[in-house]
Enzyme design. Structure first.
Site, PDB file in Angstrom:
ATOM      1  N   CYS A  75      -9.796   3.007 -30.267  1.00 17.10           N
ATOM      2  CA  CYS A  75     -11.062   3.666 -30.614  1.00 17.10           C
ATOM      3  C   CYS A  75     -11.941   3.847 -29.384  1.00 17.10           C
ATOM      4  O   CYS A  75     -12.990   3.210 -29.255  1.00 17.10           O
ATOM      5  CB  CYS A  75     -11.771   2.860 -31.676  1.00 17.10           C
ATOM      6  SG  CYS A  75     -10.752   2.738 -33.129  1.00 17.10           S
ATOM      7  N   GLY A 126       4.259  -3.866  -3.400  1.00 21.27           N
ATOM      8  CA  GLY A 126       4.269  -4.059  -4.849  1.00 21.27           C
ATOM      9  C   GLY A 126       4.765  -2.790  -5.518  1.00 21.27           C
ATOM     10  O   GLY A 126       5.913  -2.677  -5.934  1.00 21.27           O
ATOM     11  N   ARG A 127       3.875  -1.788  -5.538  1.00 16.16           N
ATOM     12  CA  ARG A 127       4.171  -0.531  -6.226  1.00 16.16           C
ATOM     13  C   ARG A 127       5.473   0.120  -5.749  1.00 16.16           C
ATOM     14  O   ARG A 127       6.251   0.626  -6.546  1.00 16.16           O
ATOM     15  CB  ARG A 127       2.996   0.424  -5.986  1.00 16.16           C
ATOM     16  CG  ARG A 127       3.034   1.662  -6.836  1.00 16.16           C
ATOM     17  CD  ARG A 127       1.971   2.654  -6.396  1.00 16.16           C
ATOM     18  NE  ARG A 127       0.677   2.116  -6.137  1.00 16.16           N
ATOM     19  CZ  ARG A 127      -0.354   2.138  -6.989  1.00 16.16           C
ATOM     20  NH1 ARG A 127      -0.210   2.677  -8.171  1.00 16.16           N
ATOM     21  NH2 ARG A 127      -1.520   1.625  -6.640  1.00 16.16           N
ATOM     22  N   GLY A 145       0.758  -1.248   0.000  1.00 22.02           N
ATOM     23  CA  GLY A 145       0.000   0.000   0.000  1.00 22.02           C
ATOM     24  C   GLY A 145       0.782   1.287   0.000  1.00 22.02           C
ATOM     25  O   GLY A 145       0.206   2.357  -0.225  1.00 22.02           O
TER      26      GLY A 145
HETATM   27  N1  LLP Z   1      -1.358  -7.096  -0.818  1.00 21.68           N
HETATM   28  C1  LLP Z   1      -2.640  -7.165  -1.222  1.00 21.68           C
HETATM   29  C2  LLP Z   1      -3.546  -8.098  -0.547  1.00 21.68           C
HETATM   30  C3  LLP Z   1      -3.090  -6.366  -2.295  1.00 21.68           C
HETATM   31  O1  LLP Z   1      -4.362  -6.435  -2.680  1.00 21.68           O
HETATM   32  C4  LLP Z   1      -2.188  -5.477  -2.936  1.00 21.68           C
HETATM   33  C5  LLP Z   1      -2.610  -4.632  -4.054  1.00 21.68           C
HETATM   34  C6  LLP Z   1      -0.846  -5.449  -2.471  1.00 21.68           C
HETATM   35  C7  LLP Z   1      -0.478  -6.257  -1.399  1.00 21.68           C
HETATM   36  C8  LLP Z   1       0.182  -4.545  -3.084  1.00 21.68           C
HETATM   37  O2  LLP Z   1      -0.136  -3.225  -2.897  1.00 21.68           O
HETATM   38  P1  LLP Z   1       0.890  -2.074  -3.304  1.00 21.68           P
HETATM   39  O3  LLP Z   1       2.084  -2.165  -2.386  1.00 21.68           O
HETATM   40  O4  LLP Z   1       1.289  -2.293  -4.716  1.00 21.68           O
HETATM   41  O5  LLP Z   1       0.119  -0.832  -3.115  1.00 21.68           O
HETATM   42  N2  LLP Z   1      -4.077  -1.448 -10.222  1.00 21.68           N
HETATM   43  C9  LLP Z   1      -4.043  -0.436  -9.191  1.00 21.68           C
HETATM   44  C10 LLP Z   1      -3.510  -0.990  -7.881  1.00 21.68           C
HETATM   45  C11 LLP Z   1      -4.250  -2.198  -7.370  1.00 21.68           C
HETATM   46  C12 LLP Z   1      -3.675  -2.753  -6.078  1.00 21.68           C
HETATM   47  C13 LLP Z   1      -4.287  -4.053  -5.733  1.00 21.68           C
HETATM   48  N3  LLP Z   1      -3.784  -4.674  -4.539  1.00 21.68           N
HETATM   49  C14 LLP Z   1      -3.239   0.755  -9.671  1.00 21.68           C
HETATM   50  O6  LLP Z   1      -2.759   0.738 -10.805  1.00 21.68           O
HETATM   51  O7  LLP Z   1      -3.120   1.762  -8.972  1.00 21.68           O
END
Ligand code: LLP
Length: 422
Positions: free
Chosen positions: A344, A275-276, A239
């Site tokens: 499109c 992740g991000r 997150g």
């Molecule tokens: N753990 C769980 C249970 C998750 O659902 C997620 C992301 C993460 C970890 C990793 O979160 P991060 O560290 O990446 O914030 N497609 C969207 C983001 C969707 C995130 C979904 N879950 C975007 O492009 O902003």
């Protein structure tokens, strides 16, 4: 530190000019910097030194096996949400016991495959999933180590489509029902409950929501322990936000301090699922201007990348910084430009009225912070090829996924012989 930066008027990925890669592979393409990925991982891991912590990279952010392998080599496990991500992670060198299986809708087949791989932890999101996992595990003569994903009813204060911890969101088990689910898990066959998980959303740029959620979880840990339950693990999800535009990000060390303050004395093993934060700023999408035109008093640059390649602007109105590959003159003239793709759909727009330097057909642009939720969310809409991915390390670069070919794309369809073709 190495970066995507201008040298001698041209944009480089580490020590490789972007134009060298584009001449080799064409556009559009994703480009990742291995050094930034490594650096991000190192910073993240070092923030939690002293805690009994493990990092399970959230594969959904960027599931190229080169990226997963790079993190695996640095000690990461994986957080997966599907059989495909599970198989990719194993193929990329992560052993089953270092894999956390998250996700709100796991099927019986997925659960069985994960058990077969010796998955280290199932993050269970409903009583229904708990029952199914118990059935599948007992049939296989196995025991699943589980934690319950708790919905803490906390607003993450992020885009509503990536907010996951409010009571009305589909994720996790309602806070008030967790104790009951835990009681049940303790007596179910094939289930070994060990703790709790929480993930309240993505691209958070403030720490208060984390603190709020973590304090609620700490209270729940105490309550469950008082009832005699074993709570030895905590999964705090991902997150943490990154810079897309002008976000002021909290320090990782402040985030780690919250974790230490809230959970430090509780003797818990803590898992993080970033992740991000690990991949976002380590990637760019490179695209070429195909056409320039004016309509309705606006100027458009039509580029060869589109919403099917990077859907974030269309889906979340997300801002990605856009820079020309040839460095613009400092203080030179800029004017508003709409930067759009060829798909499109009116929503196939990367930027609206963006102040850009003079732009011509054939110019290359990069879209920044595209290393997370970029290539993984791409599709072949409009029967477009999936764009290639390239990883750079120093002066080396490798195509880590080639452009998909039309024969495979078109060859997947089967036309029934009862459809007349004449
Ligand atoms: N753990 C769980 C249970 C998750 O659902 C997620 C992301 C993460 C970890 C990793 O979160 P991060 O560290 O990446 O914030 N497609 C969207 C983001 C969707 C995130 C979904 N879950 C975007 O492009 O902003």
């Amino acid at each position: 530190m190495t970066d995507f930066s201008y040298r001698g008027g041209k944009l480089f990925a580490e020590d490789v000019p972007i134009t060298e890669i584009s001449s080799f592979i064409g556009t559009p393409f994703y480009c990742y910097s291995a050094s930034i990925l490594e650096d991000n991982y190192r910073r993240f891991a070092s923030a939690f030194q002293g805690l009994n912590a493990e990092i399970c990279y959230a594969v959904k952010a960027n599931s190229n096996q080169a990226v997963i392998s790079l993190f695996a080599g640095m000690g990461a496990g994986a957080d997966v949400v599907s059989e495909g991500e599970l198989r990719r992670s194993v193929a990329a060198g992560i052993s089953g016991e270092k894999i956390v299986f998250s996700g709100v809708g796991k099927s019986a087949t997925e659960l069985a495959v994960a058990l077969e791989y010796g998955c280290g932890q199932f993050n269970v999101e409903s009583e229904s999933e708990l029952n199914l996992l118990s059935e599948v595990a007992s049939d296989m003569g196995k025991t699943a180590t589980i934690v319950f994903r708790v919905n803490p009813d906390v607003d993450a204060d992020t885009h509503h489509k990536i907010s996951t911890g409010r009571a009305g969101d589909k994720f996790g088990i309602q806070f008030e029902r967790v104790a009951e689910a835990y009681d049940r898990a303790r007596i179910l066959d094939g289930i070994d409950p060990r703790g709790l998980a929480v993930h309240i959303g993505s691209q958070l740029t403030r720490l208060d929501p984390f603190r709020g959620a973590f304090e609620k979880i700490a209270g729940l840990v105490r309550e469950l322990r008082a009832k005699g339950h074993v709570i030895e693990r905590l999964d705090l999800g991902g997150g943490l936000g990154i810079v897309y535009r002008d976000e002021i990000l909290p320090n990782l060390s402040d985030y780690a301090d919250i974790v230490r303050n809230v959970f430090g004395q509780m003797g818990l093993k803590i898992t993080f699922e970033p992740g991000r934060r690990l991949t976002g700023e380590a990637g760019i999408l490179v695209t070429e201007v195909l056409h320039m035109k004016e309509s309705g008093g606006r100027r458009f640059a039509i580029v060869d990348a589109a919403m099917n390649d990077l859907i974030r602007p269309t889906l979340y109105d997300a801002w990605h910084e856009i820079e020309p590959v040839v460095e613009p003159e400092n203080g030179g003239p800029v004017s508003p430009l709409d930067i759009v793709g060829p798909v499109c759909e009116t929503g196939d727009v990367f930027a609206v009225q963006r102040q850009m330097p003079e732009t011509r057909v054939g110019d290359l642009f990069v879209l920044r912070s595209a290393g997370a939720y970029g290539a993984v969310m791409s599709s072949t809409y409009n029967s477009r090829q999936l764009v290639p991915e390239v990883m750079v390390k120093g002066d080396l670069y490798t195509v880590i996924r080639p452009r998909s070919d039309f024969d495979t794309l078109i060859g997947m369809d089967i036309v029934p012989d009862w459809i007349a073709t004449e």
